[in-house]
Design an enzyme around this catalytic site. Structure first.
Site, PDB file in Angstrom:
ATOM      1  N   GLU A   1      32.398  32.127  43.438  1.00 16.57           N
ATOM      2  CA  GLU A   1      33.661  32.132  44.177  1.00 16.57           C
ATOM      3  C   GLU A   1      33.615  31.184  45.367  1.00 16.57           C
ATOM      4  OE1 GLU A   1      36.826  35.641  44.774  1.00 16.57           O
ATOM      5  OE2 GLU A   1      34.928  35.980  45.821  1.00 16.57           O
TER       6      GLU A   1
ATOM      7  N   LYS B   1      45.639  37.153  41.159  1.00 16.13           N
ATOM      8  CA  LYS B   1      46.176  38.371  41.780  1.00 16.13           C
ATOM      9  C   LYS B   1      47.703  38.358  41.774  1.00 16.13           C
ATOM     10  CE  LYS B   1      42.369  39.387  44.988  1.00 16.13           C
ATOM     11  NZ  LYS B   1      42.008  39.486  46.432  1.00 16.13           N
TER      12      LYS B   1
ATOM     13  N   HIS C   1      13.005  37.698  26.430  1.00 14.75           N
ATOM     14  CA  HIS C   1      13.151  37.900  24.989  1.00 14.75           C
ATOM     15  C   HIS C   1      14.591  37.683  24.516  1.00 14.75           C
ATOM     16  CE1 HIS C   1       9.081  39.615  24.480  1.00 14.75           C
ATOM     17  NE2 HIS C   1       9.267  39.991  25.724  1.00 14.75           N
TER      18      HIS C   1
END
Length: 430
Positions: A271, A403, A292
């Site tokens: 951000e 938003k 792994h």
């Protein structure tokens, strides 16, 4: 805390940086440090975050949470920086008080958590600077209703962390709730060392003063040279490698207690630095588990990834019992800690053998002091990277766009961003 840059040098990786390059970069770090210090002196937006080790008042936090007797759990209702910093601390430290976070609006997850709790002994902390964050307020309304249905007076079990004005401040005044102020000039992703990040840790019984002391220790290391500051060294090297095409950063702690730290780091890095076509994409990994599952890509995939390996040098250990099984006898008499260290060092060597740069970060211990050091160092590293890259570190316009779009879709106003959702092109294969 110390940072080892040996495996990013050109002597370890053909794509690494030379000592001469670091010397030249150090002049730019000095200029960045001067800008950072000017911002700190005036508590300028964003730069004020780096003053939190001294500006945060732990007594204020303890007073706000001190009225809740014998809590079994705390539920922090927040999203992004309003939750991840607190979660990093409480997930890394042991406590008899369970710490939970409603940082998503997945209905099944929310319902499952609330069903699992004794709401009569649960404390709720609602965190939103503006008091208008849709996800946070929606979850809080659900929590209120669940407490009412359980015969619990939610106002007796709730405190809020918010700004001077807004819905949450009005709610707190109306119901006489304890209130912690969100500090001015501190973006959410930089707020872990403030009221926002420390309240849950305090209620869980952790030493928040030690967190701030650890942060202050790294603050004291800031200087006009990357060779004197672990935080500046890390930020500068990440920037230098990104300029060479290493545009991803895999944060890989070798401690399960630091797994949430990787999530916090991902928000901080993404951000803050992802602007104007620039930035370094954070990846989350866990050692030794992801040796792994992801190391194959880091070692043999595209040469675009810096790997940051984090471990504590002092920790509890568990002995490995002796065994007569063929091929496993070498494990007997050693310990899980020794095995984890061997995995850590093998990963480093594997990456170097493939010419892939990596950084080692070592804490003395995963405790309050060590976490304070680590969190402050990463925040400062992010800020100095932003200065070197000339990006606006403390804004997040892309997040704000989303938003507004979501609010418009829910009928919370007329936002042109919501129209873009309706205009989505579709190619459906059914």
């Amino acid at each position: 805390m110390q940072i080892d840059l040996g495996n990013v040098l050109d002597t370890a990786s053909v794509h690494g940086v030379s000592r001469e390059t670091l010397e030249r970069l150090d002049d730019r770090v000095a200029a960045a440090h001067d800008r950072i210090e000017r911002g700190r002196e005036t508590d300028e937006h964003g730069y004020a975050s780096l003053n939190l080790p001294s500006s945060t008042d732990p007594a204020e936090i303890r007073e706000a949470v001190g009225g809740f007797e014998n809590p079994s759990a705390i539920v922090t209702v927040g999203i992004g920086g309003s939750a991840l910093g607190a979660a990093t601390l409480t997930d890394a430290l042991d406590s008899d008080v369970e710490a939970h976070y409603l940082d998503n609006v997945d209905p099944e997850a929310v319902a499952s958590l609330l069903d699992s709790l004794d709401l009569g002994s649960t404390v709720v902390n609602v965190v939103s600077r503006s008091g208008t964050t849709a996800e946070t307020l929606a979850n809080f309304l659900v929590v209120q209703e669940a407490m009412d249905d359980a015969g619990v007076d939610w106002a007796d079990r709730t405190f809020v962390t918010t700004g001077e004005e807004g819905n949450l401040r009005d709610l707190a005044n109306q119901h006489d709730l304890p209130v912690l102020p969100v500090p001015d000039g501190v973006p959410g992703r930089f707020s872990v060392l403030s009221t926002v990040g420390l309240a849950a840790a305090a209620l869980c019984g952790h030493d928040i003063e030690a967190v701030l002391e650890g942060a202050a220790a790294q603050e004291a290391r800031l200087s006009d040279s990357l060779f004197d500051s672990p935080a500046y060294a890390y930020g500068a090297v990440c920037f230098a490698l990104a300029e060479r095409g290493y545009t991803a950063n895999a944060m890989m702690p070798y401690a399960e207690s630091l797994e949430t730290f990787s999530e916090w780091f991902a928000q901080l890095w993404a951000e803050s630095l992802g602007k104007d076509g620039l930035g370094q994409t954070p990846l989350r990994a866990l050692g030794a588990t992801d040796q792994h599952s992801q190391l194959q890509l880091y070692r043999a995939g595209p040469r675009d990834k810096l790997v940051t390996l984090v471990r504590a040098t002092d920790r509890e250990d568990v002995s490995i019992p002796e065994t007569d099984l063929d091929g496993l006898a070498y494990l007997g008499g050693s310990s899980l800690g020794e095995l984890l260290d061997a995995e850590f060092e093998a990963t480093e060597a594997s990456l170097v053998a493939a010419g892939q740069p990596n950084v080692r970060i070592e804490l003395d211990e995963v405790n309050e002091y060590g976490l304070g050091e680590l969190l402050y160092a990463m925040e400062t590293a992010c800020v100095v990277y932003g200065e070197l890259a000339s990006v606006e570190t403390f804004v997040q316009p892309a997040v704000e766009w989303g938003k507004r779009a979501a609010r418009g879709l829910l009928g919370g106003g007329d936002f042109e961003e919501a129209d873009a959702v309706a205009d989505k092109e579709r190619l459906i294969i059914d």
